[in-house]
Motif scaffolding. Structure first.
Motif, mmCIF file in Angstrom:
data_model
loop_
_atom_site.group_PDB
_atom_site.id
_atom_site.type_symbol
_atom_site.label_atom_id
_atom_site.label_comp_id
_atom_site.label_asym_id
_atom_site.label_seq_id
_atom_site.Cartn_x
_atom_site.Cartn_y
_atom_site.Cartn_z
ATOM 1 N N ARG A 11 0.829 -1.206 0.000
ATOM 2 C CA ARG A 11 0.000 0.000 0.000
ATOM 3 C C ARG A 11 0.862 1.255 0.000
ATOM 4 O O ARG A 11 0.541 2.246 -0.633
ATOM 5 C CB ARG A 11 -0.960 -0.028 1.194
ATOM 6 C CG ARG A 11 -2.126 -0.986 0.939
ATOM 7 C CD ARG A 11 -3.076 -1.054 2.089
ATOM 8 N NE ARG A 11 -2.437 -1.658 3.259
ATOM 9 C CZ ARG A 11 -3.073 -1.887 4.392
ATOM 10 N NH1 ARG A 11 -4.334 -1.540 4.527
ATOM 11 N NH2 ARG A 11 -2.459 -2.460 5.392
ATOM 12 N N LEU A 16 -1.587 3.323 -2.125
ATOM 13 C CA LEU A 16 -2.992 2.906 -2.049
ATOM 14 C C LEU A 16 -3.603 3.429 -0.757
ATOM 15 O O LEU A 16 -2.897 3.636 0.226
ATOM 16 C CB LEU A 16 -3.093 1.377 -2.042
ATOM 17 C CG LEU A 16 -2.948 0.662 -3.376
ATOM 18 C CD1 LEU A 16 -2.558 -0.796 -3.153
ATOM 19 C CD2 LEU A 16 -4.267 0.717 -4.134
ATOM 20 N N GLU A 17 -4.906 3.586 -0.766
ATOM 21 C CA GLU A 17 -5.583 4.040 0.448
ATOM 22 C C GLU A 17 -5.318 3.050 1.578
ATOM 23 O O GLU A 17 -5.479 1.849 1.402
ATOM 24 C CB GLU A 17 -7.100 4.131 0.210
ATOM 25 C CG GLU A 17 -7.504 5.187 -0.798
ATOM 26 C CD GLU A 17 -7.105 6.590 -0.370
ATOM 27 O OE1 GLU A 17 -7.218 6.893 0.832
ATOM 28 O OE2 GLU A 17 -6.657 7.368 -1.234
ATOM 29 N N LEU A 20 -7.860 0.220 2.650
ATOM 30 C CA LEU A 20 -8.347 -0.728 1.643
ATOM 31 C C LEU A 20 -8.646 -2.106 2.213
ATOM 32 O O LEU A 20 -9.660 -2.695 1.938
ATOM 33 C CB LEU A 20 -7.312 -0.877 0.528
ATOM 34 C CG LEU A 20 -7.553 0.010 -0.692
ATOM 35 C CD1 LEU A 20 -6.464 -0.189 -1.716
ATOM 36 C CD2 LEU A 20 -8.905 -0.269 -1.304
ATOM 37 N N GLY A 51 -9.118 -0.965 -5.307
ATOM 38 C CA GLY A 51 -8.104 -2.003 -5.063
ATOM 39 C C GLY A 51 -8.320 -3.218 -5.933
ATOM 40 O O GLY A 51 -7.365 -3.790 -6.468
ATOM 41 N N PHE A 54 -7.253 -2.440 -9.471
ATOM 42 C CA PHE A 54 -5.790 -2.401 -9.570
ATOM 43 C C PHE A 54 -5.210 -3.819 -9.492
ATOM 44 O O PHE A 54 -4.275 -4.158 -10.206
ATOM 45 C CB PHE A 54 -5.219 -1.500 -8.468
ATOM 46 C CG PHE A 54 -3.741 -1.251 -8.618
ATOM 47 C CD1 PHE A 54 -3.232 -0.639 -9.754
ATOM 48 C CD2 PHE A 54 -2.852 -1.640 -7.622
ATOM 49 C CE1 PHE A 54 -1.860 -0.418 -9.905
ATOM 50 C CE2 PHE A 54 -1.479 -1.420 -7.761
ATOM 51 C CZ PHE A 54 -0.988 -0.810 -8.910
ATOM 52 N N LEU A 132 -4.713 4.064 -10.546
ATOM 53 C CA LEU A 132 -4.075 4.823 -9.467
ATOM 54 C C LEU A 132 -3.340 6.064 -9.989
ATOM 55 O O LEU A 132 -2.755 6.817 -9.213
ATOM 56 C CB LEU A 132 -3.081 3.940 -8.698
ATOM 57 C CG LEU A 132 -3.660 2.718 -7.992
ATOM 58 C CD1 LEU A 132 -2.576 1.987 -7.217
ATOM 59 C CD2 LEU A 132 -4.797 3.112 -7.055
#
Ligand SMILES: [Zn+2]
Length: 278
Positions: A11, A16-17, A20, A51, A54, A132
């Motif tokens: 992440r 990434l958040e 997630l 997510g 991705f 992203l």
């Protein structure tokens, strides 16, 4: 792939958040090789809309790399030295042999198929927008941002081929080079693409991007499995002396080069021999 992405390491790497998914540590295996194997048998984790999309992108690129590797065997003329069984000639992806000489030839072909796939996959990944990607990112950020998912997918495939720590004594006991040797070779090939300007990477720092992707993958495997002992083999693979791997394999490439060149389907030139035939 979902379990690798659901780790703090991945992440952070992909920005990434954080919310997630939560990490689920599941220790299976005595080291990270066995643990990584067992990870693929666990059910997929739902990473949410972004997510999941991705994750599908990473899985697509991993599959694309594998398919292009196989296409590489065919179009690069490898069937010239394939095995003929019942009138059909094959390049076998698993052909256990104790014949060191046979294995060196096979490993030369594997490296060639890997490089073929890498060349196309790098170009494809640079041309693709992914979920992203931020609006307003600089040219350099876009290049690195598009390379990172490919690097992570390609390395995650090759990492799965290693089942024990690298042992140079048994390097040619298999028809395929160890995954870590293939990882190292492809990262080096990307540096060559950059220095020969085969591909315009803008100002991207490939050593940093490749190194970070490899470290992230190792950390993600440990975090996803809870197993820390014996990380991957990439570092020892990078420091293998030329005489131990490159020279025997590329000398063999030089030896079979005329046969491959005679039947190759690819309109592109084969990589020229760098060593005397042997
Ligand atoms: Zn192959």
């Amino acid at each position: 792939m979902s379990r690798l992405l659901a780790t703090p390491a991945a992440r952070e790497f992909f920005a990434l958040e954080p919310e997630l998914a939560s990490v689920s540590e599941v220790a299976h295996g005595e080291n990270t090789f066995a643990a990584y194997d067992s990870l693929s048998l666990l059910p997929r984790i739902d990473l949410g809309d972004v997510g999941n999309e991705f994750r599908r992108y990473l899985e697509f690129m991993a599959s694309e790399w594998l398919v292009l590797h196989e296409i590489g065997h065919i179009v690069q003329g490898h069937l010239a030295v394939g095995r003929t069984v019942n009138g059909l000639t094959y390049i076998l992806e698993q052909d256990p042999s104790v014949d060191r000489d046979y294995n060196i030839t096979s490993q030369a072909l594997e490296v060639d198929a890997d490089c073929f796939a890498n060349l196309f996959c790098v170009q494809y990944s640079l041309g693709r927008h992914h979920i992203l990607e931020r609006d307003g990112a600089s040219h350099d950020e876009v290049v690195v941002g598009r390379l990172k998912p490919y690097l992570f997918s390609m390395l995650s495939v090759l990492r799965s081929f290693d089942h024990s720590p690298l042992n140079l004594e048994t390097l040619f006991d298999s028809d395929h080079p160890p995954g870590c040797v293939r990882m190292s070779y492809l990262l080096a090939q990307m540096l060559t693409m950059q220095s020969e300007t085969t591909i315009d990477f803008k100002g991207a720092n490939l050593v940093e991007a490749g190194g970070l992707a490899a470290i992230t993958l190792e950390r993600a495997i440990s975090q996803a499995t809870g197993v820390n002992s014996q990380g991957g083999n990439l570092l020892p693979a990078v420091s293998i002396p030329d005489e131990v791997f490159r020279k025997p394999v590329l000398s063999r490439w030089a030896k079979i080069y005329p046969e491959l060149n005679a039947i190759k389907l690819s309109p592109f030139k084969l990589a020229p021999p760098q060593y005397e035939p042997a």
